[in-house]
Design an enzyme around this catalytic site. Structure first.
Site, PDB file in Angstrom:
ATOM      1  N   LYS A  54       0.839  -1.202   0.000  1.00 35.50           N
ATOM      2  CA  LYS A  54       0.000   0.000   0.000  1.00 35.50           C
ATOM      3  C   LYS A  54       0.874   1.250   0.000  1.00 35.50           C
ATOM      4  CE  LYS A  54      -3.981  -2.328   1.984  1.00 35.50           C
ATOM      5  NZ  LYS A  54      -4.853  -2.638   3.111  1.00 35.50           N
ATOM      6  N   GLN A  98      -4.833  -1.877   9.290  1.00 36.54           N
ATOM      7  CA  GLN A  98      -4.762  -3.161   8.596  1.00 36.54           C
ATOM      8  C   GLN A  98      -5.417  -4.249   9.450  1.00 36.54           C
ATOM      9  OE1 GLN A  98      -3.842  -3.440   5.453  1.00 36.54           O
ATOM     10  NE2 GLN A  98      -4.224  -5.645   5.441  1.00 36.54           N
ATOM     11  N   ASP A 121     -11.107   2.836   3.955  1.00 38.61           N
ATOM     12  CA  ASP A 121     -11.459   1.421   3.810  1.00 38.61           C
ATOM     13  C   ASP A 121     -12.968   1.246   3.627  1.00 38.61           C
ATOM     14  OD1 ASP A 121      -9.496  -0.571   3.772  1.00 38.61           O
ATOM     15  OD2 ASP A 121      -8.988  -0.211   5.874  1.00 38.61           O
TER      16      ASP A 121
HETATM   17  N1  GUN Z   1      -7.107  -6.956   5.493  1.00 36.90           N
HETATM   18  C1  GUN Z   1      -7.460  -7.638   4.372  1.00 36.90           C
HETATM   19  N2  GUN Z   1      -8.026  -6.817   3.467  1.00 36.90           N
HETATM   20  C2  GUN Z   1      -8.042  -5.582   4.021  1.00 36.90           C
HETATM   21  C3  GUN Z   1      -8.513  -4.312   3.562  1.00 36.90           C
HETATM   22  O1  GUN Z   1      -9.042  -4.137   2.453  1.00 36.90           O
HETATM   23  N3  GUN Z   1      -8.333  -3.280   4.447  1.00 36.90           N
HETATM   24  C4  GUN Z   1      -7.768  -3.443   5.679  1.00 36.90           C
HETATM   25  N4  GUN Z   1      -7.677  -2.371   6.465  1.00 36.90           N
HETATM   26  N5  GUN Z   1      -7.349  -4.608   6.128  1.00 36.90           N
HETATM   27  C5  GUN Z   1      -7.472  -5.667   5.296  1.00 36.90           C
END
Ligand code: GUN
Length: 285
Positions: A54, A98, A121
């Site tokens: 990311k 996350q 998110d």
């Molecule tokens: N863990 C797995 N997919 C995601 C996501 O799209 N966002 C976040 N914050 N954690 C994740």
């Protein structure tokens, strides 16, 4: 007949190029740029890879980004105070934590502390609720990426029988809301579903996100169905595969996403799009 590949990597690059252009222009004019805060709590190996990717994506398009790493021993109060500071930080326009979080910390309790305006998110109950009421604001990354990929290939899904396999908060549930919004007749199955096959064989569009390598076989599906594979599973030999048995599916589906190179790059790109959206919509001018 063989399926057409839905190339998420290609579309992701195309969208990222557009975002980069916008940011370059802002930088040239000495204007403020979007900033993303990424919070990692604990030591989950996959999470560490995801947040690194990311950050790389942010760098590529020219966003400001900062990773905040904490031990799993951190207490709830401390996390909430960090989130509050980030909510008030004028250089930060998106905040993500996350997932999964370590066991003792409840995801909902934490995710609703992020300002809904910076919730890139799309997990905040307000953003999820707005999507539920057909009035989307910030939309969850993976479902949004899938909708954009289908649009890119001009696939009309209105009226389709759509099946989601896996009812997680991150993918399955927001995906259900996106597909309803797009006019699909939407079914969601989960670990307690009986006779999954009965649903699979009727579906025009299948989205699977269960984390089980090669689970869905081509012989189950209706000929010409569209297959979207959200799974990212590492086999013992190091190979990355999806939740779909690609080889058997490829001969029977009309469209299919590859793993890697399908949904994954679109998810990260949605995060960038959401950060830009929050920046444009909520930044004090
Ligand atoms: N863990 C797995 N997919 C995601 C996501 O799209 N966002 C976040 N914050 N954690 C994740």
């Amino acid at each position: 007949m063989v399926a057409q590949i839905l190339d998420g990597l290609k579309l992701a690059k195309k969208i990222q190029k557009k975002i980069k252009k916008i940011i370059c222009k802002r930088k040239k004019n000495n204007l403020i740029i979007p900033g993303l805060a990424i919070i990692l709590i604990g030591n989950n190996t996959s999470s560490k890879i995801y947040i690194k990717n990311k950050k790389i994506a942010c760098n590529k398009v020219g966003f400001l980004s900062k990773i905040y790493k904490f031990s799993e021993k951190i207490n709830k109060k401390k996390i909430i105070s960090i989130i509050k500071k980030l909510n008030n930080n004028k250089l930060i326009h998106g905040i993500l934590i996350q997932l999964p979080l370590p066991n003792k910390i409840t995801t909902l309790e934490i995710s609703k502390k992020i300002s809904y305006k910076k919730d890139v998110d799309g997990f905040h109950p307000l953003n999820m609720g707005l999507l539920c009421q057909r009035n989307p604001n910030i939309r969850s990354c993976t479902p949004l990426g899938i909708i954009n990929l289908l649009k890119e290939y001009k696939i009309k899904i209105k009226g389709m029988n759509a099946l989601i396999i896996g009812a997680s908060n991150i993918v399955g549930r927001p995906m259900m809301l996106e597909l309803l919004l797009a006019g699909c007749t939407t079914t969601i199955t989960h670990r307690f579903t009986k006779n999954l096959y009965e649903y699979v064989k009727k579906a025009d569009l299948i989205i699977i996100a269960i984390g089980k390598p090669n689970f869905l076989h081509g012989k189950w599906i209706k000929k010409g169905a569209i297959i979207i594979d959200v799974g990212i599973n590492r086999l013992e030999n190091g190979k990355i595969v999806g939740d779909v048995n690609f080889k058997s599916m490829y001969k029977k589906a009309s469209y299919i996403t590859p793993v890697p190179g399908g949904v994954g790059p679109m998810t990260i790109t949605s995060l960038l799009q959401n950060t830009l959206y929050s920046f444009k919509k909520y930044q004090k001018k």
